[in-house]
Design an enzyme around this catalytic site. Sequence first.
Site, short mmCIF file in Angstrom:
data_model
loop_
_atom_site.label_atom_id
_atom_site.label_comp_id
_atom_site.label_asym_id
_atom_site.label_seq_id
_atom_site.Cartn_x
_atom_site.Cartn_y
_atom_site.Cartn_z
N GLY A 103 -5.85 18.78 -36.70
CA GLY A 103 -5.20 17.75 -35.88
C GLY A 103 -5.03 16.44 -36.64
N LEU A 126 -5.30 25.76 -33.17
CA LEU A 126 -3.88 25.46 -33.45
C LEU A 126 -3.06 25.24 -32.18
CD1 LEU A 126 -3.24 27.98 -36.41
CD2 LEU A 126 -3.86 25.55 -36.56
N SER A 147 -13.79 7.27 -27.04
CA SER A 147 -12.59 6.44 -26.93
C SER A 147 -12.91 5.14 -26.21
CB SER A 147 -11.53 7.21 -26.15
OG SER A 147 -10.51 6.36 -25.70
N TYR A 162 -8.96 12.98 -18.47
CA TYR A 162 -9.20 12.88 -19.92
C TYR A 162 -10.30 11.85 -20.21
CZ TYR A 162 -8.70 10.63 -24.44
OH TYR A 162 -8.99 10.05 -25.64
N LYS A 184 -14.42 12.09 -21.75
CA LYS A 184 -15.05 11.32 -22.84
C LYS A 184 -16.38 10.74 -22.37
CE LYS A 184 -12.05 12.09 -25.96
NZ LYS A 184 -12.41 13.08 -26.97
N ARG A 202 -3.43 -3.93 -27.63
CA ARG A 202 -4.36 -2.90 -28.09
C ARG A 202 -4.88 -3.27 -29.47
NH1 ARG A 202 -3.50 -1.75 -23.62
NH2 ARG A 202 -2.86 0.23 -22.68
C1 UD1 Z 1 -4.25 6.15 -24.25
C2 UD1 Z 1 -5.63 6.14 -23.69
C3 UD1 Z 1 -6.64 6.37 -24.77
C4 UD1 Z 1 -6.36 7.69 -25.43
C5 UD1 Z 1 -4.94 7.70 -25.95
C6 UD1 Z 1 -4.69 9.11 -26.43
C7 UD1 Z 1 -5.86 4.74 -21.75
C8 UD1 Z 1 -6.14 3.38 -21.26
N1 UD1 Z 1 -5.88 4.86 -23.07
O1 UD1 Z 1 -4.11 5.03 -25.11
O2 UD1 Z 1 -7.92 6.44 -24.24
O3 UD1 Z 1 -7.27 7.92 -26.44
O4 UD1 Z 1 -4.03 7.36 -24.93
O5 UD1 Z 1 -3.37 9.46 -26.42
O6 UD1 Z 1 -5.60 5.63 -21.01
N2 UD1 Z 1 3.79 2.06 -24.88
C9 UD1 Z 1 5.11 1.67 -24.67
N3 UD1 Z 1 6.08 2.60 -24.81
C10 UD1 Z 1 5.83 3.92 -25.13
C11 UD1 Z 1 4.49 4.31 -25.36
C12 UD1 Z 1 3.50 3.36 -25.20
O7 UD1 Z 1 5.39 0.51 -24.38
O8 UD1 Z 1 6.77 4.72 -25.23
C13 UD1 Z 1 2.72 1.06 -24.77
C14 UD1 Z 1 1.69 1.38 -23.71
O9 UD1 Z 1 2.06 0.83 -22.47
C15 UD1 Z 1 0.45 0.70 -24.31
C16 UD1 Z 1 0.65 0.79 -25.81
O10 UD1 Z 1 2.03 1.05 -26.00
O11 UD1 Z 1 0.42 -0.63 -23.96
C17 UD1 Z 1 -0.15 1.90 -26.45
O12 UD1 Z 1 0.10 3.11 -25.74
P1 UD1 Z 1 -0.42 4.52 -26.24
O13 UD1 Z 1 -0.09 4.70 -27.67
O14 UD1 Z 1 0.06 5.54 -25.27
O15 UD1 Z 1 -1.99 4.40 -26.18
P2 UD1 Z 1 -2.97 3.96 -24.96
O16 UD1 Z 1 -2.31 4.11 -23.66
O17 UD1 Z 1 -3.52 2.64 -25.32
#
Ligand code: UD1
Length: 340
Positions: A12, A35, A127, A152, A156, A234
């Site tokens: 992974g 896988l 996490s 999920y 954890k 983040r």
């Molecule tokens: C989430 C989980 C985290 C987990 C991870 C695994 C929560 C709070 N966090 O992280 O525990 O380990 O997923 O996949 O549930 N964003 C956009 N557009 C997009 C995608 C994301 O704006 O298309 C923004 C989201 O709103 C967020 C940031 O980007 O603010 C990061 O998002 P993402 O990469 O999905 O991670 P988390 O949600 O922080």
Amino acid sequence: MATKILVTGGTGYIGSHTTVELQNAGYEVVIVDNLSNSNIKVLDGIEAITGIRPAFEEVDCTDMTALKAVFDKYPGIKAIINFAASKAVGESVQKPLLYYRNNLTTLINLLELMPQYGVEGFVFSSSCTVYGQPEVLPVTEDTPRQTATSPYGNTKKICEDIITDAVHADAPFKAILLRYFNPIGAHPSAKIGELPLGVPQNLIPFVTQTAAGIREQLSVFGNDYNTPDGSCIRDYINVVDLAKAHVVAVERMLTGKSLENVEVFNVGTGRGLSVLEIVDTFQKVTGVKLNYKIVGRREGDIEQVWADPTKANNVLGWKAEASVEDTLLSAWRWQESLAK
Ligand code: UD1
């Protein structure tokens, strides 16, 4: 003889980068992976970077008999790094039992086998999701954990508790729980990286796929949060830096340096970046214009969270080193390499 480490989920995203760093540090790695969310070709990438092809067994860690056979085939495993788990927040809401079965059964099987095979150390991929939306930022390891907002996240939290209970019940091994913030980027060689199946749910793969023209538009989920630019914040940690934290954790347990039988470390940079800052920086370092649009908030998103990594810096002796610029560039190089 090299110290043998079992890496579950080793093909992974984080597992493959950790395998590279373990091999670079002189460890012998045995990968088990079913896988389900990775590709066997990752082994070629690992071999191209390190010159060593790790041992690989296609095994589902929920299958105790098959897992036991791995320990019989590779005697002398000294530590386990457990990446084998389902990790999509949204899917876990749809299929909670799948998440509980996969993530908990895998963990229990491994912990039960450890004493039987004399395994001394266990590293668990936890996490920052366990902190929920913290009241005080940045979060330290003493920040209270909150009720999980997804199955999920709950796995954890429960897995952290299972490990702690097992160790406190005099299990003859040590454990380190690494609470990852948001891992991003790829190996600088662009030979391994993140390979999301289908439409990416996470920000960076969606950004790189949009830049590459695979996705039409990036949706930025919300600009009305209580943050300086209104988008979520983040702590984005470079995946190679994160991988190195696992190597240090293994070394710490195997050389008797652990101060407690279970230790917890935040693995982050200590710096919070907003979604819009990520978009901006990506455009700046790659020179590629991103087609993005501000849309509504994503359900269940945390407004802002970033780490206080002081404990990992001082106690573990690990520090995030890569700049976010280099990290985003590595993600882009990886995306470009996929098109070749
Ligand atoms: C989430 C989980 C985290 C987990 C991870 C695994 C929560 C709070 N966090 O992280 O525990 O380990 O997923 O996949 O549930 N964003 C956009 N557009 C997009 C995608 C994301 O704006 O298309 C923004 C989201 O709103 C967020 C940031 O980007 O603010 C990061 O998002 P993402 O990469 O999905 O991670 P988390 O949600 O922080």
